[in-house]
Every structure is written in structure tokens, then in C-alpha cells.
Design a protein around this motif. Structure first.
Motif, PDB file in Angstrom:
ATOM      1  N   ASN A  58      34.315   4.878 -18.334  1.00 61.15           N
ATOM      2  CA  ASN A  58      32.873   4.872 -18.559  1.00 61.15           C
ATOM      3  C   ASN A  58      32.201   3.767 -17.753  1.00 61.15           C
ATOM      4  O   ASN A  58      31.105   3.949 -17.218  1.00 61.15           O
ATOM      5  CB  ASN A  58      32.564   4.682 -20.044  1.00 61.15           C
ATOM      6  N   ASP A  61      31.952   4.903 -14.179  1.00 63.59           N
ATOM      7  CA  ASP A  61      30.882   5.900 -14.034  1.00 63.59           C
ATOM      8  C   ASP A  61      29.513   5.239 -14.132  1.00 63.59           C
ATOM      9  O   ASP A  61      28.588   5.592 -13.389  1.00 63.59           O
ATOM     10  CB  ASP A  61      31.010   6.978 -15.111  1.00 63.59           C
ATOM     11  N   GLY A  62      29.385   4.273 -15.044  1.00 65.96           N
ATOM     12  CA  GLY A  62      28.107   3.583 -15.206  1.00 65.96           C
ATOM     13  C   GLY A  62      27.721   2.773 -13.982  1.00 65.96           C
ATOM     14  O   GLY A  62      26.540   2.704 -13.615  1.00 65.96           O
ATOM     15  N   ASN A 139      32.039  13.804 -24.123  1.00 69.05           N
ATOM     16  CA  ASN A 139      31.897  12.860 -23.019  1.00 69.05           C
ATOM     17  C   ASN A 139      30.675  11.984 -23.239  1.00 69.05           C
ATOM     18  O   ASN A 139      29.646  12.447 -23.734  1.00 69.05           O
ATOM     19  CB  ASN A 139      31.757  13.613 -21.698  1.00 69.05           C
ATOM     20  N   ALA A 140      30.790  10.723 -22.861  1.00 71.65           N
ATOM     21  CA  ALA A 140      29.661   9.810 -23.012  1.00 71.65           C
ATOM     22  C   ALA A 140      28.491  10.273 -22.146  1.00 71.65           C
ATOM     23  O   ALA A 140      28.674  10.888 -21.093  1.00 71.65           O
ATOM     24  CB  ALA A 140      30.085   8.395 -22.609  1.00 71.65           C
ATOM     25  N   GLU A 144      24.865   5.998 -21.937  1.00 73.26           N
ATOM     26  CA  GLU A 144      25.965   5.236 -22.528  1.00 73.26           C
ATOM     27  C   GLU A 144      26.866   4.637 -21.451  1.00 73.26           C
ATOM     28  O   GLU A 144      27.332   3.501 -21.560  1.00 73.26           O
ATOM     29  CB  GLU A 144      26.785   6.133 -23.458  1.00 73.26           C
ATOM     30  N   ASN A 145      27.124   5.409 -20.392  1.00 70.81           N
ATOM     31  CA  ASN A 145      27.965   4.904 -19.308  1.00 70.81           C
ATOM     32  C   ASN A 145      27.333   3.694 -18.633  1.00 70.81           C
ATOM     33  O   ASN A 145      28.012   2.699 -18.341  1.00 70.81           O
ATOM     34  CB  ASN A 145      28.213   6.011 -18.284  1.00 70.81           C
ATOM     35  N   TYR A 149      28.728  -0.243 -18.504  1.00 71.11           N
ATOM     36  CA  TYR A 149      28.870  -1.036 -17.277  1.00 71.11           C
ATOM     37  C   TYR A 149      28.141  -2.365 -17.388  1.00 71.11           C
ATOM     38  O   TYR A 149      28.711  -3.429 -17.104  1.00 71.11           O
ATOM     39  CB  TYR A 149      28.339  -0.234 -16.080  1.00 71.11           C
TER      40      TYR A 149
END
Length: 280
Positions: A58, A61-62, A139-140, A144-145, A149
Motif C-alpha cells: 500500500n 502504491d501510495g 483492496n485499499a 488509503e494508499n 505512504y
């Protein structure tokens, strides 16, 4: 010949024996519950010490979403001001919530990210906080991702949530009032579970959130609860608590949620952030 006990003596002995047996049974159950709780805590500690949290994905991805151009304005979030200046991410989460003059509000991380999505990327409020919480085992969300981060960029830093403005001090006091406010069909409050030390529900230890013990919980979010199968933020945890109290679900980034986070966060000032962590 053996003498038979009179009914009165039998009753008297029963009156002594039953409480003793109940006490012993209660002590045995307490010892078993303590053992299970300790084993559960040891398991989580081992998981956190091993490293390699699913929420690491996550975070990756963030980080990509933070610099990705999006929205009608085709802009990234790289100039988002999280309180330490436009684009400064390192250490920002450790000082949130805080007051922002441009919105006239005390904002936590997710609230501030929504503001930046609206102002920098041109998204509507509905678009910015769409699907803000992932479904259990799903999935977030992008929001949220990004939050994962940004929060991770403060990992290992000291919590230092400011109380320098009237708005920040008011948010803390309102959060404190709401923490002790009893409501709902069972007249529950946050304090019912989290205002004393060494309390537990089943095998779950309940941290005292009214003092520095709050850091034991606050400083370990965002996290990856094994029971959820998806990374979660502190705003989600507030929603889960109020659901368990049978309160109406609070609106995402509402002042009530913000004030509760402010209260817990200020009580945790000086503690070191560790995020993401594993939770039950």
C-alpha cells in the motif's frame, strides 16, 4: 456410627463451599484468559519484529499516486501542504491533526488529503473521498494508499501534535468531552473501555487513552489488522469503535472524528511512531 449432618449444617457448608469453588473457577478462567492474551501479544510482537508487512505494498502504491497527475486540473499532490509546507511529507503525519488557516479547520491526514485533491487536482468532495474505506478483505482505496505512504514517512519520529492555536485547543477539549460522552442503546462511551489501565475484552487488551498510555495504540496506526485482511487507517478505527458502541456511523472526516483523534494524539505526544504495524 456416622452422624448425619443436619439440613442446617449442610446449608451452612454449602454457603461456604460454593463461593470458594466459584472463586477458584473464576481465578482459573482469569489465568487462562491472561495466558491467551499474553500469547496473542507475543504473536503480534513477533510479527512486528520480523518485518515485511502486507501494508508495504500500500505504501508503494501510495507513493506512486502522490506524484501521479490526476483530476480535471491534471495535477499531482506533490505541492500538497500537510502542515510543514507545500510538498513536505517527511515528518508531517507526526504533527497531524493540526489547524490549517486556508480551511479554518483542524484536520487530520485524510481530511487534508481530500482538501488537496479538491484544490490541486480539481476533484469534487464526492470524488475526492469516494470509497474512502476498503471493504473487509478487499483492496485499499487510493486515498488509503496515499495515507499509508504519507504516514510511513514519519515512521520512527516523535509525535508532536501542536496545541498552539485556539482551534487546536478547542478540538482537544471537544475530543475529551466526546470521549466521555455516553450515548446509544447501551449508554456506551469511549471511556467505558479505554479510561482505565489493565482492562480487557475477551483476549484483547484495552489501552488507557486518557493519558500517555494512549501512545500504545495511537502511535501504531495506520496498521494491517489480520482480522480485516486489508490496511486500515486511524479514521477507520474510529468508525469501528463507534459501530461497536452502537452509535450512528460518523461522517468521514467529520469534526467529531477529528476531535477524538486530536484528543488521543495530544495524549500521545512524545511517543515514537511505528507504522505500519500488525494488529489483530
Amino acid at each position: 456410627m456416622k452422624q448425619r449432618l443436619s439440613s442446617k449444617k449442610k446449608a451452612a457448608l454449602a454457603g461456604i463451599t460454593m463461593p470458594v469453588l466459584m472463586l477458584l473457577a473464576g481465578n482459573a478462567a482469569q489465568a487462562q484468559a491472561d495466558s491467551v492474551t499474553q500469547e496473542g501479544n507475543a504473536y503480534l510482537q513477533m510479527m512486528n519484529e520480523m518485518g515485511g508487512n502486507p501494508a508495504d505494498f500500500n505504501i508503494d502504491d501510495g507513493k506512486k499516486l502522490w506524484s501521479e497527475k490526476a483530476g480535471p486540473k491534471h495535477a499531482s499532490l506533490e505541492q500538497c501542504d500537510l502542515g510543514l509546507g507545500p510538498g513536505v511529507v517527511k515528518g508531517a503525519y507526526a504533527q497531524l491533526p493540526r489547524y490549517f488557516a486556508d480551511t479554518g479547520r483542524v484536520q487530520d491526514l485524510e481530511s487534508r488529503l481530500v482538501t488537496c485533491m479538491e484544490t490541486l487536482q480539481g476533484l469534487t468532495p464526492m470524488q475526492a473521498d469516494k470509497d474512502h474505506f476498503a471493504k473487509e478483505g478487499g483492496n485499499a482505496s487510493p486515498l488509503e494508499n496515499i495515507a499509508m505512504y504519507v504516514a510511513h514517512e514519519s515512521d520512527g519520529m516523535k509525535i508532536a501534535i501542536p496545541q498552539g492555536t485556539p482551534q487546536e485547543r478547542l478540538a482537544y477539549e471537544n475530543g475529551k468531552k466526546l470521549f466521555f460522552y455516553r450515548a446509544g442503546p447501551f449508554s456506551f462511551s469511549c471511556a467505558a473501555c479505554h479510561s482505565e489501565s489493565a482492562k480487557r475484552i475477551k483476549i484483547s487488551a484495552l489501552p488507557n487513552l486518557t493519558n500517555a498510555e494512549a501512545a500504545g495504540s495511537y502511535a501504531t496506526w495506520p496498521a494491517y489488522p489480520n482480522s480485516q485482511g486489508v490496511a486500515r487507517t486511524l479514521e477507520w478505527r474510529m468508525l469501528a469503535c463507534e459501530r461497536q458502541q452502537r452509535w450512528p456511523a460518523p461522517k468521514f472526516t467529520s469534526n467529531a472524528v477529528m476531535d477524538l483523534i486530536e484528543y488521543m494524539g495530544v495524549n500521545s505526544n512524545g511517543a515514537t511512531l511505528h507504522t505500519p504495524t500488525f494488529k489483530r
